[in-house]
Motif scaffolding. Structure first.
Motif, PDB file in Angstrom:
ATOM      1  N   VAL A   1      49.045  42.253  44.614  1.00 45.13           N
ATOM      2  CA  VAL A   1      48.096  43.165  45.068  1.00 45.13           C
ATOM      3  C   VAL A   1      46.894  43.657  44.107  1.00 45.13           C
ATOM      4  CG1 VAL A   1      48.186  45.515  46.478  1.00 45.13           C
ATOM      5  CG2 VAL A   1      50.183  43.901  46.518  1.00 45.13           C
ATOM      6  N   ASP A   2      45.820  43.689  44.787  1.00 39.04           N
ATOM      7  CA  ASP A   2      44.708  44.207  43.932  1.00 39.04           C
ATOM      8  C   ASP A   2      43.717  44.912  44.903  1.00 39.04           C
ATOM      9  OD1 ASP A   2      43.203  44.699  41.621  1.00 39.04           O
ATOM     10  OD2 ASP A   2      42.731  42.571  41.244  1.00 39.04           O
ATOM     11  N   GLU A   3      42.443  45.738  44.088  1.00 36.35           N
ATOM     12  CA  GLU A   3      41.540  46.152  44.903  1.00 36.35           C
ATOM     13  C   GLU A   3      40.443  45.239  44.816  1.00 36.35           C
ATOM     14  OE1 GLU A   3      41.253  50.056  43.292  1.00 36.35           O
ATOM     15  OE2 GLU A   3      39.941  49.247  41.534  1.00 36.35           O
TER      16      GLU A   3
ATOM     17  N   VAL B   1      46.235  41.832  49.369  1.00 39.96           N
ATOM     18  CA  VAL B   1      47.448  41.065  48.935  1.00 39.96           C
ATOM     19  C   VAL B   1      46.985  39.674  49.087  1.00 39.96           C
ATOM     20  CG1 VAL B   1      48.649  41.223  51.148  1.00 39.96           C
ATOM     21  CG2 VAL B   1      49.942  40.710  48.994  1.00 39.96           C
ATOM     22  N   ALA B   2      47.250  38.888  47.798  1.00 40.08           N
ATOM     23  CA  ALA B   2      46.944  37.515  47.977  1.00 40.08           C
ATOM     24  C   ALA B   2      48.105  36.745  47.189  1.00 40.08           C
ATOM     25  CB  ALA B   2      45.655  37.148  47.070  1.00 40.08           C
ATOM     26  N   ASP B   3      47.954  35.409  47.666  1.00 43.30           N
ATOM     27  CA  ASP B   3      49.067  34.549  46.972  1.00 43.30           C
ATOM     28  C   ASP B   3      48.640  33.877  45.590  1.00 43.30           C
ATOM     29  OD1 ASP B   3      47.517  32.569  47.698  1.00 43.30           O
ATOM     30  OD2 ASP B   3      49.096  31.332  48.936  1.00 43.30           O
ATOM     31  N   GLN B   4      49.352  33.065  45.027  1.00 45.03           N
ATOM     32  CA  GLN B   4      48.878  32.335  43.846  1.00 45.03           C
ATOM     33  C   GLN B   4      47.642  31.289  43.841  1.00 45.03           C
ATOM     34  OE1 GLN B   4      52.444  30.273  43.081  1.00 45.03           O
ATOM     35  NE2 GLN B   4      52.879  31.240  41.072  1.00 45.03           N
ATOM     36  N   ARG B   5      47.451  31.000  45.151  1.00 45.30           N
ATOM     37  CA  ARG B   5      46.134  30.175  45.285  1.00 45.30           C
ATOM     38  C   ARG B   5      44.925  30.830  45.424  1.00 45.30           C
ATOM     39  NH1 ARG B   5      49.886  27.749  49.219  1.00 45.30           N
ATOM     40  NH2 ARG B   5      50.960  25.989  48.340  1.00 45.30           N
ATOM     41  N   GLY B   6      45.032  32.183  45.741  1.00 46.39           N
ATOM     42  CA  GLY B   6      44.067  33.243  45.895  1.00 46.39           C
ATOM     43  C   GLY B   6      43.493  33.509  47.279  1.00 46.39           C
ATOM     44  N   TYR B   7      44.510  33.011  48.211  1.00 47.86           N
ATOM     45  CA  TYR B   7      44.347  33.133  49.860  1.00 47.86           C
ATOM     46  C   TYR B   7      44.409  34.610  49.997  1.00 47.86           C
ATOM     47  CZ  TYR B   7      44.462  32.421  54.496  1.00 47.86           C
ATOM     48  OH  TYR B   7      44.227  32.486  55.985  1.00 47.86           O
TER      49      TYR B   7
END
Length: 99
Positions: free
Chosen positions: A21-23, A52-58
């Protein structure tokens, strides 16, 4: 519109196990009551998103930050802003992600 996008992101993609989770800030120079200003960031003016993104950046889900007056779900009212954001954004993934 944001709700529809979030639903499609989740429906059409199977995320990895670890989520983040990031801004994010999207450059916006027009007029808006939701525009943020932070002189210390590379993008100084724009719309702030919580993602909220997964390890692949999606990006699996995002929410536009609407300021202090933003409506909060009753179940998260006793938490701080950062905690509310994480709980709200990851709530839907509890049943979808297998550990």
């Amino acid at each position: 519109m944001i709700t529809n996008l979030n639903n499609k992101f989740i429906e059409l993609y199977n995320p990895t196990r670890e989520l983040s989770v990031d801004e994010s800030m999207i450059t916006f120079k027009g007029r808006s009551s939701m525009k943020q200003y932070n002189p210390l960031k590379p993008i100084k003016r724009g719309s702030k998103l919580w993602c909220v993104a997964d390890q692949r950046g999606y990006v699996l889900k995002f929410e536009l930050y609407q300021g202090k007056a933003q409506e909060i779900e009753d179940e998260f009212k006793e938490y701080s802003l950062g905690e509310r954001v994480v709980l709200f954004l990851t709530k839907v993934f509890g049943a979808r992600i297998e550990f």
